[in-house]
Design a protein around this motif. Sequence first.
Motif, PDB file in Angstrom:
ATOM      1  N   VAL A  86       0.860  -1.177   0.000  1.00  6.04           N
ATOM      2  CA  VAL A  86       0.000   0.000   0.000  1.00  6.04           C
ATOM      3  C   VAL A  86       0.899   1.229   0.000  1.00  6.04           C
ATOM      4  O   VAL A  86       1.786   1.366   0.839  1.00  6.04           O
ATOM      5  CB  VAL A  86      -0.927   0.011   1.242  1.00  6.04           C
ATOM      6  CG1 VAL A  86      -1.776   1.270   1.265  1.00  6.04           C
ATOM      7  CG2 VAL A  86      -1.803  -1.231   1.256  1.00  6.04           C
ATOM      8  N   GLY A  87       0.665   2.124  -0.964  1.00  8.25           N
ATOM      9  CA  GLY A  87       1.445   3.345  -1.060  1.00  8.25           C
ATOM     10  C   GLY A  87       1.050   4.352   0.008  1.00  8.25           C
ATOM     11  O   GLY A  87       0.071   4.165   0.746  1.00  8.25           O
ATOM     12  N   GLU A  88       1.796   5.431   0.095  1.00 10.87           N
ATOM     13  CA  GLU A  88       1.556   6.448   1.120  1.00 10.87           C
ATOM     14  C   GLU A  88       0.169   7.059   1.038  1.00 10.87           C
ATOM     15  O   GLU A  88      -0.391   7.491   2.037  1.00 10.87           O
ATOM     16  CB  GLU A  88       2.624   7.530   1.045  1.00 10.87           C
ATOM     17  CG  GLU A  88       3.977   7.011   1.472  1.00 10.87           C
ATOM     18  CD  GLU A  88       4.968   8.112   1.739  1.00 10.87           C
ATOM     19  OE1 GLU A  88       4.555   9.255   2.006  1.00 10.87           O
ATOM     20  OE2 GLU A  88       6.168   7.800   1.688  1.00 10.87           O
ATOM     21  N   ARG A  89      -0.403   7.120  -0.132  1.00 10.38           N
ATOM     22  CA  ARG A  89      -1.741   7.700  -0.298  1.00 10.38           C
ATOM     23  C   ARG A  89      -2.816   6.628  -0.379  1.00 10.38           C
ATOM     24  O   ARG A  89      -3.934   6.881  -0.796  1.00 10.38           O
ATOM     25  CB  ARG A  89      -1.766   8.584  -1.539  1.00 10.38           C
ATOM     26  CG  ARG A  89      -0.861   9.806  -1.366  1.00 10.38           C
ATOM     27  CD  ARG A  89      -0.819  10.733  -2.555  1.00 10.38           C
ATOM     28  NE  ARG A  89      -2.066  10.833  -3.269  1.00 10.38           N
ATOM     29  CZ  ARG A  89      -2.162  11.114  -4.548  1.00 10.38           C
ATOM     30  NH1 ARG A  89      -1.074  11.327  -5.265  1.00 10.38           N
ATOM     31  NH2 ARG A  89      -3.335  11.197  -5.143  1.00 10.38           N
ATOM     32  N   GLY A  90      -2.488   5.389   0.014  1.00  9.61           N
ATOM     33  CA  GLY A  90      -3.473   4.318   0.048  1.00  9.61           C
ATOM     34  C   GLY A  90      -3.624   3.559  -1.262  1.00  9.61           C
ATOM     35  O   GLY A  90      -4.464   2.666  -1.355  1.00  9.61           O
ATOM     36  N   GLN A  91      -2.821   3.854  -2.257  1.00 14.76           N
ATOM     37  CA  GLN A  91      -2.978   3.179  -3.546  1.00 14.76           C
ATOM     38  C   GLN A  91      -2.297   1.807  -3.519  1.00 14.76           C
ATOM     39  O   GLN A  91      -1.330   1.594  -2.809  1.00 14.76           O
ATOM     40  CB  GLN A  91      -2.422   4.045  -4.687  1.00 14.76           C
ATOM     41  CG  GLN A  91      -0.916   4.229  -4.704  1.00 14.76           C
ATOM     42  CD  GLN A  91      -0.405   5.363  -3.832  1.00 14.76           C
ATOM     43  OE1 GLN A  91      -1.015   5.740  -2.860  1.00 14.76           O
ATOM     44  NE2 GLN A  91       0.747   5.882  -4.191  1.00 14.76           N
ATOM     45  N   ILE A  92      -2.867   0.886  -4.281  1.00 21.45           N
ATOM     46  CA  ILE A  92      -2.270  -0.432  -4.460  1.00 21.45           C
ATOM     47  C   ILE A  92      -2.150  -0.691  -5.957  1.00 21.45           C
ATOM     48  O   ILE A  92      -2.892  -0.120  -6.757  1.00 21.45           O
ATOM     49  CB  ILE A  92      -3.095  -1.558  -3.801  1.00 21.45           C
ATOM     50  CG1 ILE A  92      -4.488  -1.679  -4.423  1.00 21.45           C
ATOM     51  CG2 ILE A  92      -3.163  -1.393  -2.295  1.00 21.45           C
ATOM     52  CD1 ILE A  92      -5.246  -2.928  -4.001  1.00 21.45           C
ATOM     53  N   VAL A  93      -1.225  -1.558  -6.314  1.00 19.32           N
ATOM     54  CA  VAL A  93      -1.081  -1.972  -7.701  1.00 19.32           C
ATOM     55  C   VAL A  93      -1.580  -3.414  -7.787  1.00 19.32           C
ATOM     56  O   VAL A  93      -1.067  -4.293  -7.104  1.00 19.32           O
ATOM     57  CB  VAL A  93       0.386  -1.874  -8.164  1.00 19.32           C
ATOM     58  CG1 VAL A  93       0.530  -2.415  -9.580  1.00 19.32           C
ATOM     59  CG2 VAL A  93       0.883  -0.436  -8.086  1.00 19.32           C
ATOM     60  N   ILE A  94      -2.596  -3.618  -8.587  1.00 21.71           N
ATOM     61  CA  ILE A  94      -3.145  -4.958  -8.766  1.00 21.71           C
ATOM     62  C   ILE A  94      -2.217  -5.722  -9.714  1.00 21.71           C
ATOM     63  O   ILE A  94      -1.906  -5.237 -10.802  1.00 21.71           O
ATOM     64  CB  ILE A  94      -4.580  -4.890  -9.336  1.00 21.71           C
ATOM     65  CG1 ILE A  94      -5.480  -4.136  -8.339  1.00 21.71           C
ATOM     66  CG2 ILE A  94      -5.121  -6.289  -9.612  1.00 21.71           C
ATOM     67  CD1 ILE A  94      -6.857  -3.834  -8.866  1.00 21.71           C
ATOM     68  N   PRO A  95      -1.754  -6.914  -9.318  1.00 21.29           N
ATOM     69  CA  PRO A  95      -0.827  -7.667 -10.163  1.00 21.29           C
ATOM     70  C   PRO A  95      -1.377  -7.894 -11.570  1.00 21.29           C
ATOM     71  O   PRO A  95      -2.587  -8.059 -11.758  1.00 21.29           O
ATOM     72  CB  PRO A  95      -0.668  -8.991  -9.409  1.00 21.29           C
ATOM     73  CG  PRO A  95      -0.985  -8.645  -7.985  1.00 21.29           C
ATOM     74  CD  PRO A  95      -2.058  -7.598  -8.070  1.00 21.29           C
ATOM     75  N   LYS A  96      -0.474  -7.893 -12.538  1.00 23.01           N
ATOM     76  CA  LYS A  96      -0.852  -8.022 -13.944  1.00 23.01           C
ATOM     77  C   LYS A  96      -1.698  -9.275 -14.197  1.00 23.01           C
ATOM     78  O   LYS A  96      -2.686  -9.225 -14.906  1.00 23.01           O
ATOM     79  CB  LYS A  96       0.383  -8.039 -14.836  1.00 23.01           C
ATOM     80  CG  LYS A  96       0.037  -8.104 -16.321  1.00 23.01           C
ATOM     81  CD  LYS A  96       1.273  -8.107 -17.162  1.00 23.01           C
ATOM     82  CE  LYS A  96       1.002  -8.108 -18.651  1.00 23.01           C
ATOM     83  NZ  LYS A  96      -0.131  -8.828 -19.123  1.00 23.01           N
ATOM     84  N   HIS A  97      -1.307 -10.401 -13.599  1.00 16.67           N
ATOM     85  CA  HIS A  97      -2.056 -11.633 -13.820  1.00 16.67           C
ATOM     86  C   HIS A  97      -3.502 -11.480 -13.344  1.00 16.67           C
ATOM     87  O   HIS A  97      -4.437 -11.944 -13.998  1.00 16.67           O
ATOM     88  CB  HIS A  97      -1.366 -12.802 -13.120  1.00 16.67           C
ATOM     89  CG  HIS A  97      -1.987 -14.128 -13.421  1.00 16.67           C
ATOM     90  ND1 HIS A  97      -2.154 -15.089 -12.472  1.00 16.67           N
ATOM     91  CD2 HIS A  97      -2.490 -14.657 -14.560  1.00 16.67           C
ATOM     92  CE1 HIS A  97      -2.737 -16.147 -13.002  1.00 16.67           C
ATOM     93  NE2 HIS A  97      -2.954 -15.911 -14.273  1.00 16.67           N
ATOM     94  N   ALA A  98      -3.697 -10.803 -12.211  1.00 20.06           N
ATOM     95  CA  ALA A  98      -5.058 -10.562 -11.706  1.00 20.06           C
ATOM     96  C   ALA A  98      -5.827  -9.662 -12.661  1.00 20.06           C
ATOM     97  O   ALA A  98      -7.006  -9.894 -12.937  1.00 20.06           O
ATOM     98  CB  ALA A  98      -5.005  -9.926 -10.317  1.00 20.06           C
ATOM     99  N   ARG A  99      -5.163  -8.616 -13.184  1.00 19.35           N
ATOM    100  CA  ARG A  99      -5.836  -7.719 -14.137  1.00 19.35           C
ATOM    101  C   ARG A  99      -6.230  -8.483 -15.393  1.00 19.35           C
ATOM    102  O   ARG A  99      -7.309  -8.265 -15.952  1.00 19.35           O
ATOM    103  CB  ARG A  99      -4.932  -6.535 -14.486  1.00 19.35           C
ATOM    104  CG  ARG A  99      -4.679  -5.602 -13.303  1.00 19.35           C
ATOM    105  CD  ARG A  99      -3.985  -4.304 -13.709  1.00 19.35           C
ATOM    106  NE  ARG A  99      -2.890  -4.443 -14.629  1.00 19.35           N
ATOM    107  CZ  ARG A  99      -1.601  -4.496 -14.265  1.00 19.35           C
ATOM    108  NH1 ARG A  99      -1.255  -4.452 -12.997  1.00 19.35           N
ATOM    109  NH2 ARG A  99      -0.666  -4.602 -15.182  1.00 19.35           N
ATOM    110  N   ASP A 100      -5.373  -9.387 -15.837  1.00 18.53           N
ATOM    111  CA  ASP A 100      -5.680 -10.183 -17.025  1.00 18.53           C
ATOM    112  C   ASP A 100      -6.844 -11.134 -16.774  1.00 18.53           C
ATOM    113  O   ASP A 100      -7.771 -11.222 -17.580  1.00 18.53           O
ATOM    114  CB  ASP A 100      -4.448 -10.986 -17.475  1.00 18.53           C
ATOM    115  CG  ASP A 100      -3.336 -10.116 -18.032  1.00 18.53           C
ATOM    116  OD1 ASP A 100      -3.590  -8.933 -18.354  1.00 18.53           O
ATOM    117  OD2 ASP A 100      -2.198 -10.623 -18.135  1.00 18.53           O
TER     118      ASP A 100
END
Length: 137
Positions: A86-100
Amino acid sequence: MIGMNLKALRKAKGYSQEEVAEKINVSRQSVAKWENEESIPDVIKCSELANLYEISLDELVHDKISVEEESTNSEDGKYVFGIVKVGERGQIVIPKHARDVFDIKPGDKLLVVGDIKRGLGIGKVSRSIASDFVFEE
């Protein structure tokens, strides 16, 4: 696909990213970038990785590697995509495989739900349902 393969193979062998990096003479950051699909190893490093994991170069590059430790069972629709920070502003990066798998594209709306005992859940929201919600930015 090569990033997922590299991560699955490394975990199956019980290696840390540092150990893989030492064995093929690269930085740990390079191994992490390859596994996160931020970059790909050159052909010489791919060959060294295939030798390290005792598979063919073709298997490493083209096939989806399935190892026992990998937490994916697409037959029943259950996946473990990994850990996100979780980034400082609450953002997350959804893994590429999950996005696919879930066909998540930039601009899509996601619904975040939670249960104090079970944790958080994130799901893609259809456009017709999204109009019924007020989203906080």
